[in-house]
Design a protein around this motif. Structure first.
Motif, PDB file in Angstrom:
ATOM      1  N   ILE A 211       2.686   1.574  -3.628  1.00 52.07           N
ATOM      2  CA  ILE A 211       1.609   2.304  -4.469  1.00 52.07           C
ATOM      3  C   ILE A 211       1.231   3.864  -4.282  1.00 52.07           C
ATOM      4  O   ILE A 211       1.130   4.471  -4.977  1.00 52.07           O
ATOM      5  N   TYR A 212       0.969   3.896  -2.973  1.00 53.21           N
ATOM      6  CA  TYR A 212       0.723   5.036  -2.569  1.00 53.21           C
ATOM      7  C   TYR A 212       1.484   6.269  -2.925  1.00 53.21           C
ATOM      8  O   TYR A 212       1.264   7.289  -3.330  1.00 53.21           O
TER       9      TYR A 212
ATOM     10  N   MET B   1      -8.474   7.157  -4.531  1.00 55.03           N
ATOM     11  CA  MET B   1      -7.753   6.545  -5.924  1.00 55.03           C
ATOM     12  C   MET B   1      -8.236   6.772  -7.123  1.00 55.03           C
ATOM     13  O   MET B   1      -7.624   7.420  -8.067  1.00 55.03           O
TER      14      MET B   1
ATOM     15  N   ASN C 273      -4.713   8.339 -11.990  1.00 54.81           N
ATOM     16  CA  ASN C 273      -5.327   7.021 -11.412  1.00 54.81           C
ATOM     17  C   ASN C 273      -4.927   6.117 -12.361  1.00 54.81           C
ATOM     18  O   ASN C 273      -5.211   4.773 -12.257  1.00 54.81           O
TER      19      ASN C 273
ATOM     20  N   THR D  58      -4.393  -1.936  -9.076  1.00 56.67           N
ATOM     21  CA  THR D  58      -4.776  -1.906  -7.882  1.00 56.67           C
ATOM     22  C   THR D  58      -6.216  -1.752  -7.455  1.00 56.67           C
ATOM     23  O   THR D  58      -6.779  -2.725  -6.769  1.00 56.67           O
TER      24      THR D  58
ATOM     25  N   ASN E  76      -2.177   4.690 -13.138  1.00 57.64           N
ATOM     26  CA  ASN E  76      -0.947   4.274 -12.532  1.00 57.64           C
ATOM     27  C   ASN E  76      -1.705   3.259 -11.296  1.00 57.64           C
ATOM     28  O   ASN E  76      -1.001   2.447 -10.770  1.00 57.64           O
ATOM     29  N   LEU E  77      -2.824   3.517 -10.824  1.00 54.85           N
ATOM     30  CA  LEU E  77      -3.607   2.878  -9.927  1.00 54.85           C
ATOM     31  C   LEU E  77      -4.530   1.840 -10.227  1.00 54.85           C
ATOM     32  O   LEU E  77      -5.255   1.014  -9.435  1.00 54.85           O
TER      33      LEU E  77
ATOM     34  N   TYR F  12       0.986  -1.121  -0.007  1.00 51.94           N
ATOM     35  CA  TYR F  12       0.100  -0.129   0.046  1.00 51.94           C
ATOM     36  C   TYR F  12       0.869   1.320  -0.307  1.00 51.94           C
ATOM     37  O   TYR F  12       0.694   2.217  -0.724  1.00 51.94           O
TER      38      TYR F  12
ATOM     39  N   GLU G 281       0.792  -4.298  -6.219  1.00 54.90           N
ATOM     40  CA  GLU G 281      -0.633  -3.936  -6.500  1.00 54.90           C
ATOM     41  C   GLU G 281      -1.577  -4.828  -5.488  1.00 54.90           C
ATOM     42  O   GLU G 281      -2.516  -4.464  -5.053  1.00 54.90           O
TER      43      GLU G 281
END
Length: 191
Positions: free
Chosen positions: A81-82, A164, A170, A176, A172-173, A78, A142
């Motif tokens: 990714i954050y 997110m 987003n 996840t 890149n997210l 987390y 992820e």
């Protein structure tokens, strides 16, 4: 459609070896993404020494059991990714681990260097290349980030995913968030 998950793995030699390890460990390949990644984790935690065949058992220096280490990796995923980082120099990785440990464990109980040993050798979800230590594949960060959101921080799951989705970066997210939807089908309806 069932083989979609395998396509990404077959493009990367490291991932092919993890696919083989997982098949050797369980005798089947799961096609639901979160279940597959958990199976890879379980195989690495419990069985990678057996498959390696070198007879050497890599002790977990942290002393964490499979679920405790999963929680630690989830917090690390987390945070990775954050922060938008999956590769670290040793000092930045130590800082990430300290932050992850601060979430659930007292720093003095688990040594950061023991965590580094375990993620490189005992449960090799990270690889060291020169001065960098990075997740073996971004998809593991992820997966563990989604695991953190959907299971460890379940009560804040909707808020985190909504946040997110609203970020300007987003894309890149996406993976996840996709893992989150696979882990909790109701989430897709609520967000």
């Amino acid at each position: 459609e069932q083989y979609e998950i395998l396509e990404e793995f077959l493009e990367n030699p490291l991932m092919v070896s993890l696919l083989y390890l997982t098949y050797h460990y369980k005798g089947i390949v799961q096609y639901k993404k979160p279940v597959f990644y958990r199976q890879v984790y379980d195989a690495l935690y419990e069985g990678h020494d057996i498959v390696k065949g070198d007879g050497e058992i890599h002790k977990k220096k942290t002393g964490l059991d499979i679920d405790g280490f999963n929680d630690l990796l989830s917090a690390m995923g987390y945070l990775s990714i954050y922060k938008g980082k999956v590769s670290f120099d040793r000092n930045n990785l130590k800082q990430l681990i300290k932050e992850a440990l601060d979430i659930y464990w007292h720093e003095e109980e688990i040594d950061v260097n023991d965590v580094i040993h375990d993620i490189l050798y005992a449960i090799p979800l990270f690889i060291e290349e020169g001065l960098e230590i990075k997740w073996a594949h971004k998809s593991f960060a992820e997966y563990f980030a989604a695991n953190f959101i959907c299971y460890v921080e379940k009560e804040h799951e909707n808020t985190i995913v909504e946040s997110m989705m609203k970020t300007t970066d987003n894309n890149n997210l996406y993976n996840t968030i996709d893992f989150c939807y696979d882990m909790d089908a109701k989430l897709a309806q609520e967000v």
